[in-house]
Write an enzyme that holds these catalytic residues in place. Structure first.
Site, PDB file in Angstrom:
ATOM      1  NE  ARG A  16      -0.999 -20.348  13.849  1.00 13.19           N
ATOM      2  CZ  ARG A  16      -1.975 -21.026  14.427  1.00 13.19           C
ATOM      3  NH1 ARG A  16      -2.121 -22.308  14.176  1.00 13.19           N
ATOM      4  NH2 ARG A  16      -2.796 -20.427  15.269  1.00 13.19           N
TER       5      ARG A  16
ATOM      6  CG  ASN B 224       1.858 -21.609  16.255  1.00 10.87           C
ATOM      7  OD1 ASN B 224       2.440 -20.926  15.436  1.00 10.87           O
ATOM      8  ND2 ASN B 224       0.768 -21.199  16.896  1.00 10.87           N
TER       9      ASN B 224
END
Ligand SMILES: [Zn+2]
Ligand SMILES: [Zn+2]
Ligand SMILES: [Zn+2]
Length: 770
Positions: A22, A40
């Site tokens: 990320r 997520n």
């Protein structure tokens, strides 16, 4: 309305969580001035980006190229969304949510990265000489994760609250430690201590530990995923003491060396071996000793090779910083057959009589994970044990069956289990010998854990070995009742062949499966089989000659009993007794009495099983050549035979004969053993006969396979089973098969031995139901 405004939803699957994925997305999006967010979603990463279409395409290319080193993208899907007005004015990392279902793939534990190592060794750094230094690119994962999604609160790090400095790094998307769940520092993280009867009050426990090692003491050192017994590699006295205390008279010990240059002072290291030694996975690599080998001969007694690894945690790097030793023994700290110890109290209790001191720490090990072991045959790698650094990364089974959920429990001794879910096959870490209670419990707990982290509530089928009495077979019965599902049994060598087929993506082949023991369809002990593998089905099309085995397990331990059985049909009774008593008496545990007893049992056909095992034949050759008379660890006699053959010359010729037995093409192993004995009696050099004997077995197996392939009309021949760890055998089979015009395949990303049996079982089930 903005005419050049585009919006895309990008879904990424693979190892993309807990690996800095990320923040990388964040950095790339920011560098391209794209707005949106990343988060997520269960097992996938969702990215929404808004901006110019061309720039979004650049972003996707950039992401593929610059993804974090540990991550792996297995699928990336782009959906273009309708967009009429600007929705976002920046790019954000959103919190992960546990609401979404689906299993996320947990990454394996990986070796300390270069950045962390630099910090560890730099006196001005706040993590100077801190053993637990880790970041998003390295350190423990699988061994510290309690449940998913992977966040600090669900790891063994939850007990260690981040200090302000660590917290700042953890929250900064531009930092290498952004959401690095195992990050910590000397202020807030776990710490080491040295123990002997009590915790010793020391400022530098690690430096003291190194001093103790160099003074000849044995230390138990708790690491990341388990505990090692650590000792000098150059002191015969220390090693003999360790062997005596562990009751391991001969079993080779693995060792750890500070760098490849040092390893090269005592072992040969090829380019491919060097690459894997230095890889982030850091397995133990089995290397050949070189001519200058100077470590103690008690490291790997009577073998031409030894297992070596490089440091993979901060603790290891620091040990070598304070030591001038070329290596240390680093062997799993466990009692024979039992799981490696992980809890401080247990470590101390169980190893009090073995280790002189204990170097421990206060972080819990959630999942035990033994070191992985690999071996090369030429440039081809195979796993002997696939565990730390690789587990729990799954194999892709989606082409076999994308929907089925299967739990496969493996064989009995060298056990792993496998869980198939959503087309991914998770092969567990090394579990071990399930006849031992502690190990069996470990198996049960590990099944629960793997089902939990992959969010598998139930399964459609449970798979076991064909053997009715294995503990794993009994457990499979219980589990199939519990899940109210089908139970299927897969023959041991069929499972071997299936694991090889999946590893190489083939659907049909002739497979040579050569190992020690596997329960056959006919109730006899198989282990030198030629199978026509066709996925869910197989046919046995050849084998080694079925031989008598007197007294089952005793024959496995004392291979001279096998020699006697094989020679029995070819010698006069008295002549055989005379030969045994004159040349091999010390190989019988109970001496003269036992020679007579075995002979009588053969005469009366009493207490006799039938076996076509390759392992038993190699053991018999080893015994008849007086190389090894007792197997004190798995594979010992065959391994010593290989080492003797390693310094043999091609001077002796042992003929190979294929004949029929009960309608099956079989290799006449009696003839091979008789020839070996005759060459020995004729005074040929043992090493040369060892080489020739091994070659006869391998050429015989290959010729049987070629004959079958010719008959069936397939062009692929495979080799599976523990015998294929033997470099000379594997090479000679390959040469024979290829010179007959067939393709030869071997295990590449899986174990040739029983560590892959559960994976093969899962594959057979997947194909059975597809
Ligand atoms: Zn790092
Ligand atoms: Zn800190
Ligand atoms: Zn096997």
């Amino acid at each position: 309305m903005y005419y050049d405004l585009s919006k895309a939803r990008i879904l990424v699957q693979g190892i993309v969580q807990g690996v800095g994925f990320r923040p990388t997305v964040y950095r790339i999006a920011n560098s391209l001035n794209l707005n949106g967010y990343v988060r997520n979603l269960g097992n996938i990463v969702e990215i929404i980006v808004e901006g110019n279409e061309e720039i979004i395409n650049d972003f996707i290319e950039n992401l593929k190229l610059n993804k974090p080193p540990i991550s792996k993208i297995s699928a990336l899907k782009v959906e273009w969304l309708l967009s009429y007005e600007i929705e976002f004015n920046d790019f954000k990392i959103l919190e992960s949510s546990s609401k979404f279902s689906g299993s996320s793939v947990i990454p394996p534990d990986l070796a300390t990265c270069d950045n962390c190592l630099e910090e560890l060794l730099s006196p001005s750094d706040r993590r100077y000489e801190y053993s637990f230094t880790a970041c998003t690119d390295c350190g423990p994962r699988f061994t510290v994760i309690k449940s998913v999604p992977y966040d600090r609160e669900r790891t063994s790090m939850e007990e260690f609250s981040l200090c302000p400095e660590c917290l700042a790094e953890y929250q900064n998307p531009e930092d290498r430690r952004y959401h690095a769940e195992a990050t910590c520092c000397p202020v807030c993280g776990p710490s080491l201590f040295l123990y002997r009867d009590k915790v010793l009050n020391l400022e530098y426990p690690l430096r003291e530990a190194v001093q103790l090692l160099d003074d000849g003491h044995i230390l138990a050192v708790k690491g990341i995923g388990g505990t090692h017994l650590v000792a000098s590699v150059t002191s015969d006295d220390t090693l003999l003491k360790l062997r005596k205390k562990l009751g391991r008279s001969n079993q080779p010990f693995a060792c750890m060396s500070p760098n490849v240059e040092t390893i090269k002072t005592f072992a040969d290291v090829s380019n491919v071996e060097e690459k894997i030694l230095k890889s982030r996975n850091r397995p133990i690599v089995v290397l050949n000793k070189n001519n200058n080998y100077f470590l103690s001969s008690y490291v790997s007694p009577e073998l031409h090779n030894l297992g070596v690894m490089l440091p993979y945690s901060g603790l290891h790097h620091l040990i070598f910083k304070y030591s001038t030793e070329p290596a240390y023994i680093m062997t799993s700290a466990n009692m024979p057959g039992e799981p490696m110890l992980t809890e401080n109290k247990e470590i101390i209790k169980n190893l009090e009589g073995v280790a002189d001191y204990f170097l421990l720490h206060n972080r819990r090990i959630i999942n035990r994970c033994d070191d992985s072991v690999v071996r090369f045959r030429g440039d081809d790698m195979t796993f002997i044990r696939r565990s730390r650094g690789y587990v729990p990364e799954p194999y892709d089974f989606s082409r076999l069956n994308a929907d089925l959920k299967v739990l496969a429990l493996g064989p009995e001794i060298d056990v792993t289990f496998s869980l198939l879910n959503e087309g991914k096959c998770y092969v567990s870490q090394h579990i071990g010998d399930t006849t031992k209670y502690e190990t069996f419990r470990y198996l049960q707990k590990s099944i629960e854990y793997l089902m939990d982290i992959t969010k598998t509530d139930s399964v459609d089928a449970v798979v076991s070995d064909l053997h009715p009495l294995f503990f794993t077979t009994k457990l499979a019965h219980e589990l199939s009742e519990m899940f109210d599902c089908e139970m299927i049994k897969v023959q041991h060598h069929h499972a071997h062949a299936a694991s090889l087929a999946v590893d190489n993506e083939v659907e049909e082949m002739i497979c040579i499966t050569a190992d020690g023991v596997g329960y056959g369809e006919d109730g006899t002990v198989w282990g030198g089989e030629i199978l026509h593998y066709q996925g869910a089905e197989y046919e046995r099309v050849g084998s080694l000659l079925s031989q008598k085995m007197v007294g089952g397990d005793l024959t496995t331990r004392y291979p001279i009993r096998m020699v006697m059985s094989i020679l029995y049909d070819h010698y006069e009774y008295d002549e055989l007794l005379d030969l045994m008593k004159r040349n091999y008496l010390s190989y019988f545990k109970y001496g003269l009495q036992e020679v007579d007893l075995v002979a009588k049992q053969l005469l009366n056909d009493f207490n006799i099983a039938q076996t076509s095992s390759t392992g038993r034949v190699l053991d018999a050759i080893s015994a008849v050549l007086q190389i090894c008379g007792e197997r004190t660890y798995e594979g010992e006699c065959a391994m010593k035979l290989e080492s003797a053959a390693y310094s043999g010359y091609e001077k002796v010729n042992i003929p190979v004969k294929i004949k029929k037995q009960n309608g099956l093409d079989v290799l006449d192993t009696s003839k091979i053993l008789l020839s070996v004995l005759n060459e020995k009696l004729a005074g040929e050099r043992v090493n040369d006969i060892a080489l020739a004997g091994q070659k006869a077995v391998s050429v015989g197996l290959a010729e049987l396979a070629v004959k079958a392939a010719d008959k069936v009309g397939v062009n692929v021949i495979g080799g599976s089973g523990g015998v294929f760890y033997n470099e000379a055998i594997s090479t000679s089979v390959k040469d024979t098969v290829e010179s007959a015009g067939y393709n030869f395949i071997q295990h590449k990303n899986s174990c040739a031995g029983d560590g892959s049996v559960s994976m093969g079982q899962a594959a057979v089930a997947a194909l059975h139901f597809s």
